[in-house]
Scaffold this motif. Structure first.
Motif, PDB file in Angstrom:
ATOM      1  N   THR A 251       0.893  -1.105  -0.027  1.00 36.52           N
ATOM      2  CA  THR A 251       0.083  -0.046  -0.025  1.00 36.52           C
ATOM      3  C   THR A 251       0.789   1.226   0.134  1.00 36.52           C
ATOM      4  O   THR A 251       0.480   2.279  -0.758  1.00 36.52           O
ATOM      5  N   ASP A 252       1.929   1.276   0.943  1.00 31.64           N
ATOM      6  CA  ASP A 252       3.056   2.452   0.685  1.00 31.64           C
ATOM      7  C   ASP A 252       3.232   2.681  -0.689  1.00 31.64           C
ATOM      8  O   ASP A 252       3.591   3.768  -0.919  1.00 31.64           O
ATOM      9  N   ARG A 253       3.897   1.681  -1.321  1.00 24.36           N
ATOM     10  CA  ARG A 253       4.559   1.806  -2.562  1.00 24.36           C
ATOM     11  C   ARG A 253       3.433   2.614  -3.691  1.00 24.36           C
ATOM     12  O   ARG A 253       3.859   3.078  -4.477  1.00 24.36           O
ATOM     13  N   LYS A 254       2.121   2.177  -3.318  1.00 25.18           N
ATOM     14  CA  LYS A 254       1.177   2.618  -4.255  1.00 25.18           C
ATOM     15  C   LYS A 254       0.876   4.115  -3.849  1.00 25.18           C
ATOM     16  O   LYS A 254       0.691   4.721  -4.972  1.00 25.18           O
ATOM     17  N   PHE A 255       0.854   4.374  -2.748  1.00 16.22           N
ATOM     18  CA  PHE A 255       0.030   5.693  -2.273  1.00 16.22           C
ATOM     19  C   PHE A 255       0.965   6.700  -1.642  1.00 16.22           C
ATOM     20  O   PHE A 255       0.550   7.699  -0.873  1.00 16.22           O
ATOM     21  N   TRP A 256       2.014   6.584  -1.431  1.00 17.95           N
ATOM     22  CA  TRP A 256       3.102   7.057  -0.504  1.00 17.95           C
ATOM     23  C   TRP A 256       3.045   8.507  -0.689  1.00 17.95           C
ATOM     24  O   TRP A 256       3.207   9.453   0.212  1.00 17.95           O
ATOM     25  N   ASN A 257       3.098   8.997  -1.981  1.00 18.82           N
ATOM     26  CA  ASN A 257       2.984  10.176  -2.179  1.00 18.82           C
ATOM     27  C   ASN A 257       1.649  11.153  -2.323  1.00 18.82           C
ATOM     28  O   ASN A 257       1.476  12.345  -2.476  1.00 18.82           O
ATOM     29  N   VAL A 258       0.508  10.127  -2.120  1.00 19.54           N
ATOM     30  CA  VAL A 258      -0.680  10.871  -1.935  1.00 19.54           C
ATOM     31  C   VAL A 258      -0.943  11.455  -0.421  1.00 19.54           C
ATOM     32  O   VAL A 258      -0.882  10.749   0.619  1.00 19.54           O
ATOM     33  N   SER A 259      -1.054  12.721  -0.181  1.00 16.04           N
ATOM     34  CA  SER A 259      -1.198  13.410   1.063  1.00 16.04           C
ATOM     35  C   SER A 259      -2.543  12.698   1.779  1.00 16.04           C
ATOM     36  O   SER A 259      -2.209  12.697   3.111  1.00 16.04           O
ATOM     37  N   GLU A 260      -3.422  12.605   1.105  1.00 14.83           N
ATOM     38  CA  GLU A 260      -4.558  11.903   1.999  1.00 14.83           C
ATOM     39  C   GLU A 260      -4.400  10.629   2.420  1.00 14.83           C
ATOM     40  O   GLU A 260      -4.689  10.314   3.487  1.00 14.83           O
ATOM     41  N   TYR A 261      -3.631   9.892   1.966  1.00 14.90           N
ATOM     42  CA  TYR A 261      -3.119   8.379   2.363  1.00 14.90           C
ATOM     43  C   TYR A 261      -2.119   8.507   3.605  1.00 14.90           C
ATOM     44  O   TYR A 261      -2.321   7.932   4.614  1.00 14.90           O
ATOM     45  N   GLN A 262      -1.296   9.622   3.646  1.00 17.20           N
ATOM     46  CA  GLN A 262      -0.271   9.951   4.431  1.00 17.20           C
ATOM     47  C   GLN A 262      -1.093  10.342   6.002  1.00 17.20           C
ATOM     48  O   GLN A 262      -0.761   9.997   6.996  1.00 17.20           O
ATOM     49  N   VAL A 263      -2.046  11.105   5.660  1.00 18.20           N
ATOM     50  CA  VAL A 263      -3.154  11.513   6.925  1.00 18.20           C
ATOM     51  C   VAL A 263      -3.632  10.045   7.378  1.00 18.20           C
ATOM     52  O   VAL A 263      -3.669  10.281   8.916  1.00 18.20           O
ATOM     53  N   TRP A 264      -4.346   9.350   6.494  1.00 20.74           N
ATOM     54  CA  TRP A 264      -5.098   8.062   7.135  1.00 20.74           C
ATOM     55  C   TRP A 264      -4.041   7.438   7.659  1.00 20.74           C
ATOM     56  O   TRP A 264      -4.442   6.913   8.762  1.00 20.74           O
ATOM     57  N   LYS A 265      -2.754   6.906   7.359  1.00 25.66           N
ATOM     58  CA  LYS A 265      -1.743   6.097   7.685  1.00 25.66           C
ATOM     59  C   LYS A 265      -1.258   6.718   9.139  1.00 25.66           C
ATOM     60  O   LYS A 265      -1.034   6.061  10.053  1.00 25.66           O
ATOM     61  N   LYS A 266      -1.232   8.071   9.402  1.00 24.63           N
ATOM     62  CA  LYS A 266      -0.871   8.607  10.469  1.00 24.63           C
ATOM     63  C   LYS A 266      -1.753   8.665  11.686  1.00 24.63           C
ATOM     64  O   LYS A 266      -1.456   8.430  12.724  1.00 24.63           O
TER      65      LYS A 266
END
Length: 307
Positions: A251-266
């Motif tokens: 999942t990280d490799r696919k969406f790492w540069n998506v800010s919304e993903y980083q917010v969800w992951k954090k």
């Protein structure tokens, strides 16, 4: 009178021999598990057919729970509840995984494996080891002649299993439904339980097996306590082996540069479900099992040049 008494001696002696040679039915369960996996391996390897692997895995737990339950012939309430729990868990897993593989066609975990009989055999043997180790608490519970009164750990174990079953079953289904929708192709699953845990299904599976161990603890004694390696094993595999790290990396490799993903992951705990963003720092590590190894940024350009 002597004739009647003597007629029972061979049966008693045979039973004693089984108990001495196989305390807790561990050996017979080991042999049955090896044989059971081989039964599925032969047609799977011959036909290069990967739809049998998950069926062999999930159903093997049911076989061991029923086998020990019927062999011991004690049928205590604690054993009945735990056996039914394992059967329900196994049936749900078989149904879900089999339906999923039929829908998606091929299991990409076996790309490069299904065509190699030796590698495929190793996979089935790893399944046998996992099934036997994870099943240790239910095997020793069902093989016990002890029947103490129901205690707090029994009720705790049943409650934990129920919570775990809910999270695993609902989490799996929510993710499958989300991924089945073509409009979600370029997005990660963050709906339902996935808004409270990045891996609610893994949390559920871990909770189920700790629940089974908790109720089995009522009858464990001396060396039987080593069966705690069952829930420890599934916890380690999912947290540090083929579970969370594999999924997080993908999942990280696919969406790492998506800010919304980083917010969800954090904000969203990696395993233990909590209200998003309620913990941070060391508290998140302790209560939510958030470890640094669950972060997989894509390689930098200069790193890729050396690959």
């Amino acid at each position: 009178g002597n004739h009647v008494t003597n007629s029972f001696l061979p049966t008693v002696e045979r039973r004693s021999m089984i108990v001495i040679v196989d305390d807790g039915f561990l050996s017979i369960c080991l042999i049955v598990t090896i044989g059971y996996q081989l039964i599925f391996y032969l047609p799977a390897a011959t036909c290069k057919f990967d739809k049998l692997t998950d069926l062999a895995y999930g159903s093997n737990f049911i076989v061991l729970a029923l086998l020990t339950f019927l062999l011991n012939q004690t049928y205590y309430p604690r054993q009945i509840v735990a056996t039914v729990a394992v059967i329900l868990w196994g049936l749900r897993l078989i149904g879900y995984l089999f339906y999923r593989i039929i829908k998606i066609g091929q299991d990409h975990r076996f790309d490069g494996t299904r065509d190699n009989p030796v590698r495929f055999f190793v996979w089935f043997m790893l399944q046998f080891i996992a099934v036997w180790i994870i099943s240790l608490p239910i095997i020793l519970l069902n093989s016990s002649k002890l029947n103490p009164q129901l205690q707090w750990n029994d009720y705790f174990g049943w409650a934990l299993w129920t919570i775990g079953f809910f999270f695993e079953a609902v989490g799996d289904q929510q993710k499958f439904n989300y991924r089945s929708d073509p409009s979600n192709k370029d997005h990660w699953c963050d709906v339902g339980l996935w808004g409270y845990s990045r891996h609610p299904n893994y949390f559920g599976e871990i909770a189920c097996w700790w629940g089974i161990f908790a109720t089995s603890a009522s009858v464990l004694h001396t060396w039987h306590w080593f069966s705690i390696i069952g829930p420890i094993f599934i916890t380690v595999i999912l947290m540090f082996g083929s579970g969370i790290p594999t999924t997080e990396k993908s999942t990280d490799r696919k969406f790492w540069n998506v800010s919304e993903y980083q917010v969800w992951k954090k904000q969203t705990p990696v395993l233990v479900p909590f209200v998003p963003n309620i913990f941070g720092g060391i508290a998140k590590t302790i209560f939510c099992c958030e470890f640094g190894l669950y972060s997989y940024p894509p390689p930098r350009p200069q790193e890729e040049s050396f690959v």
